[in-house]
Design a protein around this motif. Structure first.
Motif, PDB file in Angstrom:
ATOM      1  N   GLU A 107       0.834  -1.200   0.000  1.00  0.00           N
ATOM      2  CA  GLU A 107       0.000   0.000   0.000  1.00  0.00           C
ATOM      3  C   GLU A 107       0.865   1.245   0.000  1.00  0.00           C
ATOM      4  OE1 GLU A 107      -2.573  -0.150   3.350  1.00  0.00           O
ATOM      5  OE2 GLU A 107      -3.866  -1.697   2.507  1.00  0.00           O
ATOM      6  N   LEU A 109      -1.021   4.276  -0.128  1.00  0.00           N
ATOM      7  CA  LEU A 109      -1.984   5.239   0.395  1.00  0.00           C
ATOM      8  C   LEU A 109      -2.001   5.230   1.929  1.00  0.00           C
ATOM      9  CD1 LEU A 109      -5.026   4.451  -1.941  1.00  0.00           C
ATOM     10  CD2 LEU A 109      -3.336   6.259  -2.235  1.00  0.00           C
ATOM     11  N   THR A 111      -3.969   4.918   5.024  1.00  0.00           N
ATOM     12  CA  THR A 111      -5.278   4.275   5.197  1.00  0.00           C
ATOM     13  C   THR A 111      -6.264   5.085   6.039  1.00  0.00           C
ATOM     14  OG1 THR A 111      -4.407   2.992   7.064  1.00  0.00           O
ATOM     15  CG2 THR A 111      -4.345   1.955   4.886  1.00  0.00           C
ATOM     16  N   THR A 114      -8.843   9.844   3.416  1.00  0.00           N
ATOM     17  CA  THR A 114      -9.735   9.513   2.296  1.00  0.00           C
ATOM     18  C   THR A 114      -8.898   9.489   1.010  1.00  0.00           C
ATOM     19  OG1 THR A 114     -10.227  11.818   1.772  1.00  0.00           O
ATOM     20  CG2 THR A 114     -11.630  10.731   3.420  1.00  0.00           C
ATOM     21  N   PRO A 115      -9.402   8.852  -0.060  1.00  0.00           N
ATOM     22  CA  PRO A 115      -8.692   8.909  -1.337  1.00  0.00           C
ATOM     23  C   PRO A 115      -8.427  10.350  -1.780  1.00  0.00           C
ATOM     24  CG  PRO A 115     -10.368   7.218  -1.449  1.00  0.00           C
ATOM     25  CD  PRO A 115     -10.562   7.926  -0.133  1.00  0.00           C
ATOM     26  N   ASN A 118      -5.551  11.730   0.100  1.00  0.00           N
ATOM     27  CA  ASN A 118      -4.335  11.079  -0.391  1.00  0.00           C
ATOM     28  C   ASN A 118      -3.877  11.689  -1.708  1.00  0.00           C
ATOM     29  OD1 ASN A 118      -3.077   8.535   0.970  1.00  0.00           O
ATOM     30  ND2 ASN A 118      -5.269   8.275   1.338  1.00  0.00           N
ATOM     31  N   VAL A 154      -9.608   5.238   3.369  1.00  0.00           N
ATOM     32  CA  VAL A 154      -9.098   4.108   2.589  1.00  0.00           C
ATOM     33  C   VAL A 154      -9.265   2.793   3.336  1.00  0.00           C
ATOM     34  CG1 VAL A 154      -6.994   3.090   1.592  1.00  0.00           C
ATOM     35  CG2 VAL A 154      -7.492   5.520   1.259  1.00  0.00           C
ATOM     36  N   ARG A 162      -9.679   0.058  -3.432  1.00  0.00           N
ATOM     37  CA  ARG A 162      -8.345   0.527  -3.034  1.00  0.00           C
ATOM     38  C   ARG A 162      -7.363   0.467  -4.194  1.00  0.00           C
ATOM     39  NH1 ARG A 162      -3.618  -1.389  -1.736  1.00  0.00           N
ATOM     40  NH2 ARG A 162      -4.229  -3.580  -1.664  1.00  0.00           N
ATOM     41  N   CYS A 165      -7.809   3.306  -6.452  1.00  0.00           N
ATOM     42  CA  CYS A 165      -7.237   4.519  -5.853  1.00  0.00           C
ATOM     43  C   CYS A 165      -5.714   4.509  -5.908  1.00  0.00           C
ATOM     44  CB  CYS A 165      -7.720   4.679  -4.417  1.00  0.00           C
ATOM     45  SG  CYS A 165      -9.486   5.030  -4.276  1.00  0.00           S
TER      46      CYS A 165
END
Length: 328
Positions: A107, A109, A111, A114-115, A118, A154, A162, A165
């Protein structure tokens, strides 16, 4: 023009040898012994701008090591690498502004964010202005259909959401080359198909060069026109998808439904894979027998329905691996 050029690339790793038991452990501390492993062995290839290339091979073949050298994470032992005309060993930071990476098992991002947050964060990393970031988010949220969950943390997203994203985060700065390592791992068939469709769309609309590694035959067959197969650090095959299908297994799968059940005799060039009642599945070696001759042999008048297809790519690649192992 080539997006990626690799010439005589090699990489060795020094690995400590440890004997069994307590004595072996003690010896490895006091008087360690090492052996050198050749992870990548003098490979050369080039990838054109806008191409989608599958770079595949068994575990330990040297795929990840090659990607790490292409992205500047590892330095090569010898040989040269050029990505978008940039030497990753000398200008890694400059290269980072022009490439994107997505690792299905890792990952990138945050977590708890939020997307959307990010994407703003990644835009700042790549020195994009607030206006540019907003424009890219609006552009990509539409393309990748993110509206439903762009403002949900996320950690609360499904794996398929995910991954979408993750791909968007890697595209915020409009990279010219995207490295995808197992992008559909763990996804269900429907989500996999959606991700593949988005990758093809991105390649077509943005002319993004895509360097793909995957163990999923569906990814390779549906996305790539060219395949490089590596084994034990060396390139064992570099060919188009069509040539691989045609030359390496000149066979067709024939599935038939008969009007009346028959006893199948032995016939050169035809293998009965399975037969039950009036249904049968045959494999025809077209170097020995033409499909038209095979249909005559089956008895065309007794055929109620017939489907002719290529041998699955998975079987072709397995066959290539076997041939490589036999040569080594």
């Amino acid at each position: 023009m080539y997006a990626i050029e690799v010439n005589g690339l090699s990489k060795n790793f020094k690995v400590k040898i440890k004997e069994k038991g307590f004595k072996g452990s003690l010896k490895s501390i006091i008087k360690p012994e090492y052996k050198t492993i050749r992870a990548v062995d003098n490979i050369s290839f080039a990838v054109e701008e806008g191409e989608i290339l599958a770079f595949i091979g068994p575990n330990g073949a040297g795929k990840s090591t090659t990607i790490k050298m292409l992205t500047g994470i590892l330095y090569p032992q010898s040989g040269g690498v050029s990505v978008l005309g940039i030497d990753p060993t000398k200008k890694r930071k400059q290269l980072a502004y022009n490439i994107g990476t997505v690792f299905g098992q890792k990952e990138q991002l945050w977590t708890h964010l939020t997307p959307y947050d990010n994407f703003k964060f990644f835009g700042a990393i790549y020195d994009l202005s607030a206006k540019e970031v907003e424009f890219r988010i609006d552009e990509l949220r539409t393309t990748f259909e993110l509206d439903e969950f762009i403002n949900i943390p996320v950690r609360n997203l499904s794996l398929g959401q995910r991954i979408r994203c993750e791909i968007v985060a890697s595209l915020i700065h409009k990279p010219k080359v995207l490295f995808l390592d197992e992008p559909t791992i763990g996804l269900d068939p429907v989500v996999k198909e959606n991700v593949r469709k988005l990758i093809k769309q991105m390649n077509k609309e943005l002319n993004t060069t895509i360097f793909l590694t995957s163990h999923d035959i569906g990814d390779i067959e549906k996305l790539c026109k060219r395949i490089i197969i590596v084994n034990q650090g060396q390139i064992v095959l570099d060919d188009s998808m069509e040539n691989i299908k045609y030359h390496y297994l000149n066979k067709k799968i024939v599935e038939i439904k008969l009007k009346e059940e028959v006893e199948w005799p032995v016939e050169e060039g035809i293998t009965i894979i399975k037969s039950k009642g009036c249904n049968a599945k045959l494999e025809v070696d077209t170097t020995v027998k033409k499909i038209s001759d095979a249909i005559k042999w089956i008895d065309a008048d007794n055929i109620e329905d017939i489907t002719i297809s290529n041998v699955p790519l998975e079987k072709i690649i397995t066959e290539i691996y076997k041939n490589v192992e036999m040569r080594t």
